[in-house]
Scaffold this motif. Structure first.
Motif, PDB file in Angstrom:
ATOM      1  N   LYS A  31       0.829  -1.197   0.000  1.00 37.40           N
ATOM      2  CA  LYS A  31       0.000   0.000   0.000  1.00 37.40           C
ATOM      3  C   LYS A  31       0.868   1.253   0.000  1.00 37.40           C
ATOM      4  N   SER A  32       0.283   2.348  -0.437  1.00 35.61           N
ATOM      5  CA  SER A  32       1.046   3.580  -0.640  1.00 35.61           C
ATOM      6  C   SER A  32       1.718   4.109   0.628  1.00 35.61           C
ATOM      7  N   GLY A 120      -5.875  -4.758   4.952  1.00 37.78           N
ATOM      8  CA  GLY A 120      -7.109  -4.279   4.349  1.00 37.78           C
ATOM      9  C   GLY A 120      -7.498  -5.085   3.120  1.00 37.78           C
ATOM     10  N   GLU A 121      -8.585  -4.693   2.522  1.00 34.05           N
ATOM     11  CA  GLU A 121      -9.104  -5.408   1.344  1.00 34.05           C
ATOM     12  C   GLU A 121      -8.094  -5.398   0.203  1.00 34.05           C
ATOM     13  N   LYS A 160      -1.144 -12.542   9.491  1.00 27.54           N
ATOM     14  CA  LYS A 160      -1.260 -13.845   8.811  1.00 27.54           C
ATOM     15  C   LYS A 160      -2.719 -14.208   8.553  1.00 27.54           C
ATOM     16  N   THR A 161      -3.558 -14.093   9.581  1.00 28.81           N
ATOM     17  CA  THR A 161      -4.965 -14.466   9.411  1.00 28.81           C
ATOM     18  C   THR A 161      -5.695 -13.454   8.529  1.00 28.81           C
ATOM     19  N   GLY A 162      -5.325 -12.173   8.648  1.00 31.73           N
ATOM     20  CA  GLY A 162      -5.970 -11.131   7.842  1.00 31.73           C
ATOM     21  C   GLY A 162      -5.730 -11.316   6.354  1.00 31.73           C
ATOM     22  N   LEU A 163      -4.546 -11.824   6.002  1.00 29.29           N
ATOM     23  CA  LEU A 163      -4.234 -12.077   4.586  1.00 29.29           C
ATOM     24  C   LEU A 163      -4.758 -13.431   4.122  1.00 29.29           C
ATOM     25  N   GLY A 164      -5.073 -14.294   5.098  1.00 28.37           N
ATOM     26  CA  GLY A 164      -5.396 -15.676   4.731  1.00 28.37           C
ATOM     27  C   GLY A 164      -4.156 -16.381   4.226  1.00 28.37           C
TER      28      GLY A 164
END
Length: 202
Positions: A31-32, A120-121, A160-164
């Motif tokens: 991300k930026s 984030g998404e 880790k869980t947020g990215l899957g």
């Protein structure tokens, strides 16, 4: 890696033809506002070769940094910056996609995420896109100096869980301020360099 010489060799914009190189390429996406330019400067032992800015979204090109005439560190445009128009974001996305799909020398992709927050998404989309195209992204969790040591394991789990992220994914905590994690990143990069190219460790 003992850094003897670095240079910004090639800059590619939306309409540029990507270079065909004869060296290993290692790409960095994020991300930026994730601190990508600061991390690349830290890797190269330079203060301002990769331009950092208080205004996110500064990297709008694919930048090829030649290190020791052996490996290119490739800085991809930052994604997900809110103040840029949707059309502009789509152009950057296509530029990233063109590079990741088109490079013959690309050996590894690092994805930078902020260790303080759940990905984030945009981060999840980038991770999924990379894995879909056959990459095993190595995760760099930036801004390590902004959290307490006691929070480290909890935040790494959140990343880790947020990215899957799949089992066995390498996640390297990193701080551009303290340079913690720099050696670990280089250790991973050196695995992708030809044997005879390896430098003795300092």
């Amino acid at each position: 890696m003992i850094i003897k010489q670095v240079s910004l060799e090639t800059v590619c914009g939306i309409t540029s033809v990507l270079p065909v190189t004869d060296k290993v390429e290692i790409a960095f996406a994020g991300k930026s506002n994730v601190g990508k330019s600061s991390m690349i400067n830290a890797l190269m032992n330079r203060k301002s070769l990769a331009r950092t800015s208080a205004q996110p979204g500064k990297t709008q090109t694919v930048n090829f940094y030649n290190v020791n005439d052996k490996v290119y560190l490739v800085d991809l445009p930052g994604y997900g910056y809110a103040k840029v128009s949707q059309a502009e974001k789509e152009k950057w996305g296509k530029l990233i996609e063109k590079y990741l799909n088109g490079s013959k020398q690309l050996k590894a992709v690092f994805l930078l995420v902020d260790i303080r927050h759940e990905p984030g998404e945009n981060d999840r989309m980038m991770y999924d896109w990379m894995t879909y195209h056959g990459f095993d992204p190595i995760i760099i969790a930036t801004k390590l100096d902004k959290i307490k040591r006691s929070q480290l394991q909890k935040q790494l789990k959140l990343v880790k869980t947020g990215l899957g992220a799949k089992e066995g994914t390498i996640i390297i905590p990193f701080s551009a301020e303290t340079k913690q994690g720099r050696d670990e990143i280089w250790e991973v990069i050196e695995r992708f360099l030809p044997e005879e190219e390896d430098e003795p460790k300092a």
